[in-house]
Design an enzyme around this catalytic site. Structure first.
Site, PDB file in Angstrom:
ATOM      1  N   GLY A 218       0.933  -1.424  -0.287  1.00 32.75           N
ATOM      2  CA  GLY A 218       0.144  -0.282   0.448  1.00 32.75           C
ATOM      3  C   GLY A 218       0.797   1.442   0.118  1.00 32.75           C
TER       4      GLY A 218
ATOM      5  N   SER B  95       0.183   7.201   2.829  1.00 34.09           N
ATOM      6  CA  SER B  95       1.890   8.015   3.290  1.00 34.09           C
ATOM      7  C   SER B  95       2.421   7.548   4.364  1.00 34.09           C
ATOM      8  CB  SER B  95       0.780   8.717   4.320  1.00 34.09           C
ATOM      9  OG  SER B  95      -0.066   8.419   5.165  1.00 34.09           O
TER      10      SER B  95
ATOM     11  N   GLY C   2       2.559   4.388   4.246  1.00 37.92           N
ATOM     12  CA  GLY C   2       3.529   3.117   2.971  1.00 37.92           C
ATOM     13  C   GLY C   2       5.094   3.928   2.507  1.00 37.92           C
TER      14      GLY C   2
ATOM     15  N   ASN D 142      -3.764   2.225  11.662  1.00 39.92           N
ATOM     16  CA  ASN D 142      -5.626   2.811  12.317  1.00 39.92           C
ATOM     17  C   ASN D 142      -5.780   1.515  12.538  1.00 39.92           C
ATOM     18  OD1 ASN D 142      -3.784   5.061  12.786  1.00 39.92           O
ATOM     19  ND2 ASN D 142      -5.284   5.891  11.542  1.00 39.92           N
TER      20      ASN D 142
ATOM     21  N   LYS E  85      -3.383   3.314  20.724  1.00 38.77           N
ATOM     22  CA  LYS E  85      -4.267   3.516  19.709  1.00 38.77           C
ATOM     23  C   LYS E  85      -5.409   4.059  19.183  1.00 38.77           C
ATOM     24  CE  LYS E  85      -2.282   6.586  15.805  1.00 38.77           C
ATOM     25  NZ  LYS E  85      -1.286   6.202  14.515  1.00 38.77           N
TER      26      LYS E  85
ATOM     27  N   ASN F 149      -6.797   7.733  18.108  1.00 42.70           N
ATOM     28  CA  ASN F 149      -8.052   7.524  17.153  1.00 42.70           C
ATOM     29  C   ASN F 149      -9.064   8.251  17.599  1.00 42.70           C
ATOM     30  OD1 ASN F 149      -5.674   5.336  15.516  1.00 42.70           O
ATOM     31  ND2 ASN F 149      -5.702   7.644  15.283  1.00 42.70           N
TER      32      ASN F 149
ATOM     33  N   ASN G 171      -5.585  19.513  14.989  1.00 42.04           N
ATOM     34  CA  ASN G 171      -6.184  18.264  16.021  1.00 42.04           C
ATOM     35  C   ASN G 171      -5.369  19.156  17.209  1.00 42.04           C
ATOM     36  OD1 ASN G 171      -5.577  16.174  13.887  1.00 42.04           O
ATOM     37  ND2 ASN G 171      -4.058  15.462  14.467  1.00 42.04           N
TER      38      ASN G 171
ATOM     39  N   GLU H 258     -11.952   5.759   8.199  1.00 41.35           N
ATOM     40  CA  GLU H 258     -12.430   4.288   8.679  1.00 41.35           C
ATOM     41  C   GLU H 258     -12.747   4.318   9.584  1.00 41.35           C
ATOM     42  OE1 GLU H 258      -7.732   2.639   8.055  1.00 41.35           O
ATOM     43  OE2 GLU H 258      -7.451   4.798   8.639  1.00 41.35           O
TER      44      GLU H 258
HETATM   45  O1  KPL Z   1      -2.885   8.972  14.095  1.00 42.89           O
HETATM   46  C1  KPL Z   1      -3.462   9.556  13.982  1.00 42.89           C
HETATM   47  C2  KPL Z   1      -4.293  10.149  12.740  1.00 42.89           C
HETATM   48  O2  KPL Z   1      -4.319  10.860  12.208  1.00 42.89           O
HETATM   49  O3  KPL Z   1      -4.334   8.775  11.927  1.00 42.89           O
HETATM   50  C3  KPL Z   1      -3.181  11.072  15.233  1.00 42.89           C
HETATM   51  C4  KPL Z   1      -2.797   9.829  16.071  1.00 42.89           C
HETATM   52  C5  KPL Z   1      -4.320  11.507  15.855  1.00 42.89           C
HETATM   53  C6  KPL Z   1      -2.080  11.996  14.712  1.00 42.89           C
HETATM   54  O4  KPL Z   1      -2.848  12.458  13.564  1.00 42.89           O
END
Ligand code: KPL
Length: 308
Positions: free
Chosen positions: A7, A10, A12, A104, A186, A190, A204, A269
């Site tokens: 993949g 970004s 990857g 993620n 994580k 998220n 963020n 996602e």
């Molecule tokens: O993992 C992230 C994402 O954007 O998917 C965070 C930690 C929120 C950083 O932007």
């Protein structure tokens, strides 16, 4: 080490360039043949604070070619493509090779384990900031921490060698006990940041400046922690609500991956992040109304892409 990046998103591209610079033999597997052909021609570009790196890496849509001799497949596809990637790896990844997911969301390790067996699967998380600027071109937006472990059991020699390679490539990486502890850590971050930034259209750090957004963030995080409670997750940080706020502060200028998806009119996602919390909550009789609402709002954003 021979590494196949699955993949060219970004993360990857970031890993592909840095691992190649550290001496790994890197190939990229892209399920889209036209894009694979284009990236083979143009090469891969990575921008960072120091400038631009341009490398010619082999990119192929042919799994036999891209995975030949691989010792590691680094799975970097969106969570909704994991099942397809797992099928490809089950058919083409050489016998002893392992697969590592740095994706993620919840469920990726389980999908890979079902296809490859627990012995061959590693799970990891990273807070390295990466942004996809165009096909084959990414920006390393900020440095972070990476943790990796086996799907089951303590780190073995392969995990230690991989952590060493990642450190050599410039990623501050620690081996860890148990991928699930990492993935849930994580996931909580998220859950607190991604959907809210996507809905509000803000970087963020802005979530911390807006009292109502900060309250929603705390409520969404409290729900995922309630769902995780009976699973006996050992989070990497003792105070997860404070950790989510710290990540938002540390990545204040970042555009979350979910907001990047919404801005590019890509599928998000959300169903593997906030939606996964709702599904697990329903199984365990834990109410998750805030995550349900966040999921529905992001899905509504996606449904509005074509202007309908
Ligand atoms: O993992 C992230 C994402 O954007 O998917 C965070 C930690 C929120 C950083 O932007």
């Amino acid at each position: 080490m021979r590494v196949t990046i699955v993949g060219p998103g970004s993360v990857g591209l970031l890993w592909a360039v840095r691992l190649a610079q550290a001496g790994a033999e890197v190939t990229i597997l892209d399920h889209r043949p036209e894009r694979a052909a284009q990236l083979n021609q143009t090469g891969i570009f990575l921008e960072d604070a120091e400038g631009e790196t341009h490398l010619n890496l082999a990119v192929s849509a042919d799994p036999d070619q891209a995975l030949a001799g691989a010792e590691l497949a680094l799975v970097c596809v969106k969570a909704y493509h994991t099942a397809e990637a797992a099928r490809t790896l089950a058919a083409h990844l050489p016998g002893p090779a392992r697969a590592l997911t740095l994706q993620n969301g919840a469920g990726n390790v389980e999908v890979l384990v079902a296809a490859l067996g627990a012995e061959r699967v590693l799970g990891g998380i990273t807070s390295e900031g990466a942004t996809l600027l165009a096909p084959g071109r990414a920006r390393h937006a900020g440095r972070g921490q990476t943790h990796l472990g086996r799907a089951e059991g303590p780190p073995d020699a392969f995990v230690l060698a991989l952590a060493e390679l990642f450190n050599r490539a410039g990623f501050a990486t620690s081996p860890a006990q148990g991928a699930q502890n990492l993935i849930w850590t994580k996931l909580v971050i998220n859950v607190g940041i991604n959907a809210l930034t996507a809905i509000l259209g803000v970087p963020n750090g802005r979530l911390l400046d807006l009292p109502a957004a900060r309250e929603l963030m705390a409520a969404a995080v409290a729900e995922v922690l309630a769902v995780a409670g009976p699973l006996r997750v050992q989070f990497l940080h003792a105070d997860m609500p404070a950790q989510v706020e710290q990540v938002a502060a540390r990545t204040a200028a970042n555009i979350s991956s979910m907001l990047q998806d919404v801005r590019a009119h890509r599928r998000t996602e959300v169903e593997f992040i906030n939606g996964a919390v709702c599904r697990r909550g329903a199984e365990m009789d834990v109410a998750t109304p805030v995550n349900r609402t966040l999921t529905s709002l992001v899905l509504a954003l996606e449904q509005g892409y074509n202007g309908s």
